[in-house]
Design an enzyme around this catalytic site. Structure first.
Site, mmCIF file in Angstrom:
data_model
loop_
_atom_site.group_PDB
_atom_site.id
_atom_site.type_symbol
_atom_site.label_atom_id
_atom_site.label_comp_id
_atom_site.label_asym_id
_atom_site.label_seq_id
_atom_site.Cartn_x
_atom_site.Cartn_y
_atom_site.Cartn_z
ATOM 1 C CE1 TYR A 18 -1.997 67.058 27.552
ATOM 2 C CE2 TYR A 18 -1.080 64.837 27.586
ATOM 3 C CZ TYR A 18 -2.165 65.690 27.674
ATOM 4 O OH TYR A 18 -3.419 65.162 27.902
ATOM 5 C CD GLU B 188 -4.797 67.784 29.701
ATOM 6 O OE1 GLU B 188 -5.071 67.077 28.714
ATOM 7 O OE2 GLU B 188 -5.280 68.920 29.881
#
Ligand code: GDP
Ligand code: MN
Length: 376
Positions: free
Chosen positions: A101, A189
């Site tokens: 992530y 993101e």
């Protein structure tokens, strides 16, 4: 403002962030054609402006062009979190060795930009943040300058196991940083950011949010605005130039000034009520705006009472009063109105309403309390 994954992927490509080959399809036949052209396994991905598509069944692997067609047909007829799917992204499937992530956003508490990273990326990142916050690493940036490479390297080695992978991540982070600043983003993101065979890193998902206040600088991005992001009443309010946000409660609010509108919602809560919306009619006093505001609020059937809270400065209370009368004569208002007027021309405003049989209050607490009682 949010944009779809396929649009965010385009920006990733523009900034040199590695992505899998992908193309948008509006129907199943097109999805089959793309899969055929790629000549590989593909992932068919619902394009909706919500997260958690994977868990909701909006992301599926297909190993052939006919299978891609069948899956695209299924996904195009489904809803993800009550949003009907109208487009799918067909991406070349990759063999994922590990999911990471990586994001960059603004931390409101420290008022700094922050990189967030984890070696346990993927669909359960929210769960991870709650259960194992120690697995989530953060790098707060001292300014908007390009951070020193060493600082990013130290951060990256905590997440990516070997040095060559960490180096690749550092390059990606610098590109994310540039994209974030140049396009006035509030979030960039990549989840998951995946390790593939051969040691490469690839963005398999792309999410970008923008600061609405910076959009005027980026007309090309502003035009990507999708109606899907807003409720029907938010869209009509936007068209009418009203600042409006839908909420879950039953007390409709018409207020002038964003600060007073926020304070009004706080006081509603204080007296045990729940606001149905945030609405700032703005500074100018145009009776039509009140009419439009009432119309929009009344289209929400949950609303049990409408609280009009005006502190007249530039806004003139007599204009607001005229707007209320205009609305009362022109549309059906099936719920009680609680009106509080104070400030510029308030005695004229009050008189206009009194003449038409409407009561006007002066105190904010008094008005909010009454509205909350009526909503129960
Ligand atoms: P989200 O659920 O809305 O965040 O959608 P994502 O695009 O992140 O996809 C969800 C999950 O699908 C990912 O975490 C991956 O595990 C899986 N996935 C997405 N693309 C691929 C791919 O090309 N190959 C494989 N094997 N899995 C994929
Ligand atoms: Mn994702």
């Amino acid at each position: 403002m949010k944009i779809h994954e396929y649009q965010a992927m385009e920006l990733f490509k523009e900034y040199g962030i590695n992505t899998a080959r992908c193309e948008l399809a509006l129907n199943a036949a097109r999805a089959a054609k793309i899969a055929g052209d790629f000549g590989s396994k593909v992932v068919v991905k619902a394009q909706v402006l919500v997260g958690g598509r994977g868990k909701a069944g909006g992301i599926k692997l297909a190993s052939s062009s006919p299978e891609a067609e069948k899956i695209a047909e299924d996904i195009l007829s489904m809803e993800v979190k009550s949003i009907p799917v109208k487009k799918v992204l067909v991406a070349e499937a990759v063999d994922i060795l590990k999911e990471y992530y990586l994001s960059i956003t603004v931390d409101r508490d420290s008022k700094r930009m922050v990189f967030i990273g984890s070696s346990s990326g993927g669909v359960d990142i929210e769960q991870l943040a709650v259960n194992s916050p120690d697995k989530i690493h953060k790098l707060y940036l001292a300014s908007t300058d390009i951070p020193p490479r060493k600082e990013i390297q130290d951060f990256a080695v905590k997440i990516f196991e070997d040095e060559s992978l960490a180096e690749k991540a550092v390059d990606t982070m610098l590109k994310m940083h540039r994209l974030f600043l140049e396009k006035d983003c509030s979030l960039v993101e990549i989840n998951p950011f995946v390790k593939v065979a051969g040691g490469g890193l690839l963005a398999v998902d792309a999410k970008i949010n923008f600061d609405d206040n910076g959009l005027f600088k980026h007309p090309g991005i502003a035009e990507l605005r999708s109606a899907e992001e807003y409720s029907a009443d938010e869209s009509s309010a936007r068209c009418a130039g009203l600042s409006f946000v839908s909420m879950d409660g039953n007390v409709g609010c018409i207020v002038n000034g964003a600060g007073l509108a926020m304070a009004t919602m706080d006081v509603i809560k204080l007296f045990g009520g729940e606001a149905a919306n945030f609405l700032d009619v703005g500074g100018s006093s145009n009776p039509d705006k009140v009419l439009t505001a009432l119309r929009i609020i009344l289209s929400n059937k949950k609303v049990k009472v409408i609280l009009i809270n005006i502190f007249g400065g530039i806004t003139r209370c007599d204009d607001i009063a005229k707007g209320i009368i205009l609305a009362r004569d022109g549309i059906d208002i099936p719920v009680p109105l609680v009106i509080r007027l104070i400030g510029t021309n308030d005695s004229e405003g009050r008189q206009i309403l009194k003449d038409k049989g409407l009561t006007v209050l002066e105190g904010m607490s008094e008005a909010v309390q009454k509205a909350v009682e009526l909503a129960k």
